[in-house]
Scaffold this motif. Structure first.
Motif, short mmCIF file in Angstrom:
data_model
loop_
_atom_site.label_atom_id
_atom_site.label_comp_id
_atom_site.label_asym_id
_atom_site.label_seq_id
_atom_site.Cartn_x
_atom_site.Cartn_y
_atom_site.Cartn_z
N ALA A 35 27.19 13.33 40.87
CA ALA A 35 26.40 14.53 41.21
C ALA A 35 27.29 15.70 41.63
CB ALA A 35 25.40 14.20 42.31
N GLU A 36 28.41 15.42 42.30
CA GLU A 36 29.32 16.48 42.77
C GLU A 36 30.21 17.00 41.65
OE1 GLU A 36 29.52 13.29 44.05
OE2 GLU A 36 28.02 13.65 45.60
N GLY A 37 30.24 16.31 40.52
CA GLY A 37 31.07 16.72 39.40
C GLY A 37 32.23 15.76 39.19
N LEU A 38 32.94 15.99 38.10
CA LEU A 38 34.04 15.13 37.71
C LEU A 38 35.21 16.00 37.27
CD1 LEU A 38 35.02 12.22 36.91
CD2 LEU A 38 34.13 12.74 34.63
N LEU A 39 36.41 15.63 37.72
CA LEU A 39 37.64 16.31 37.31
C LEU A 39 38.55 15.28 36.66
CD1 LEU A 39 38.31 18.33 40.58
CD2 LEU A 39 37.24 19.15 38.47
N ILE A 40 39.11 15.62 35.51
CA ILE A 40 40.09 14.76 34.85
C ILE A 40 41.35 15.58 34.63
CG2 ILE A 40 40.63 13.29 32.89
CD1 ILE A 40 37.60 12.99 32.43
N ALA A 68 36.83 19.89 33.91
CA ALA A 68 35.79 19.90 34.93
C ALA A 68 34.45 19.68 34.24
CB ALA A 68 35.79 21.23 35.68
N VAL A 69 33.67 18.71 34.74
CA VAL A 69 32.40 18.35 34.11
C VAL A 69 31.34 18.20 35.20
CG1 VAL A 69 31.22 16.70 32.61
CG2 VAL A 69 33.67 17.06 32.35
N VAL A 70 30.17 18.81 34.96
CA VAL A 70 29.02 18.63 35.86
C VAL A 70 27.79 18.36 35.01
CG1 VAL A 70 29.95 20.10 37.70
CG2 VAL A 70 28.49 21.09 35.95
N GLN A 71 26.79 17.76 35.66
CA GLN A 71 25.53 17.44 34.99
C GLN A 71 24.42 17.55 36.00
OE1 GLN A 71 25.34 13.42 33.46
NE2 GLN A 71 23.99 14.03 31.79
N GLY A 72 23.22 17.87 35.54
CA GLY A 72 22.08 17.92 36.44
C GLY A 72 21.32 19.23 36.30
N ALA A 73 20.23 19.32 37.04
CA ALA A 73 19.35 20.48 36.94
C ALA A 73 20.04 21.76 37.41
CB ALA A 73 18.08 20.23 37.75
N ALA A 74 20.85 21.67 38.43
CA ALA A 74 21.53 22.85 38.97
C ALA A 74 22.98 22.91 38.50
CB ALA A 74 21.46 22.82 40.49
N ARG A 75 23.21 22.54 37.24
CA ARG A 75 24.59 22.42 36.77
C ARG A 75 25.36 23.74 36.79
NH1 ARG A 75 21.71 22.26 31.98
NH2 ARG A 75 22.53 23.66 30.39
N ASP A 76 24.70 24.87 36.58
CA ASP A 76 25.41 26.15 36.61
C ASP A 76 25.96 26.44 38.01
OD1 ASP A 76 25.07 26.69 33.88
OD2 ASP A 76 23.11 27.62 34.24
#
Length: 139
Positions: A35-40, A68-76
């Motif tokens: 939920a907080e995002g992903l960094l690779i 940097a990757v995020v997902q979800g309703a408030a992704r922006d």
């Protein structure tokens, strides 16, 4: 003993690991994005060094990448917060504790990625230039 290149990349990964998002190094994109995002962190390319003689030194502008990757309703909003936190983490100490001469990030290139059966991902590649000097290109 690790090389300066590996020491700098490990320090950058440690800096990213202190952020709320999950930070990986050189891994594939997992099936689930936290939920907080992903960094690779991708090790990237050291490129051709500038060389000085007497004493012999190799001056690199190594280009690593942070995905940097995020997902979800408030992704922006989550994406914006994540990118800002990366910027703050990098500008807090641009030498990574004296390990490199300078570190600077370039602007992210965001894209929206559709995912079948799930909410779309918002992702970006953030190039990071690591300036450092070594006495040996293999050490």
């Amino acid at each position: 003993m690790p090389t300066p290149r590996e020491t700098i990349l490990a320090a950058l990964h440690a800096r990213l690991s202190a952020l709320p998002a999950t930070a990986l190094r050189g891994e594939v994109l997992p099936e689930r994005v936290p939920a907080e995002g992903l960094l690779i962190l991708r090790d990237g390319e050291p490129g051709e060094p500038e060389v000085t003689l007497s004493p012999l030194r190799y001056h690199y502008q190594h280009r690593a990448e942070i995905e940097a990757v995020v997902q979800g309703a408030a992704r922006d909003a989550t994406f914006d917060t994540l990118i800002a936190s990366i910027g703050a983490a990098l500008t807090a100490d641009r030498t990574l504790g004296g390990l490199c001469d300078w570190i600077e990030a370039e602007a992210p290139r965001p894209v929206d990625l559709p995912v079948e059966g799930a909410g779309s991902l918002k992702a970006a590649v953030i190039p990071v230039v690591l300036h450092y000097t070594t006495a040996d290109p293999l050490a």
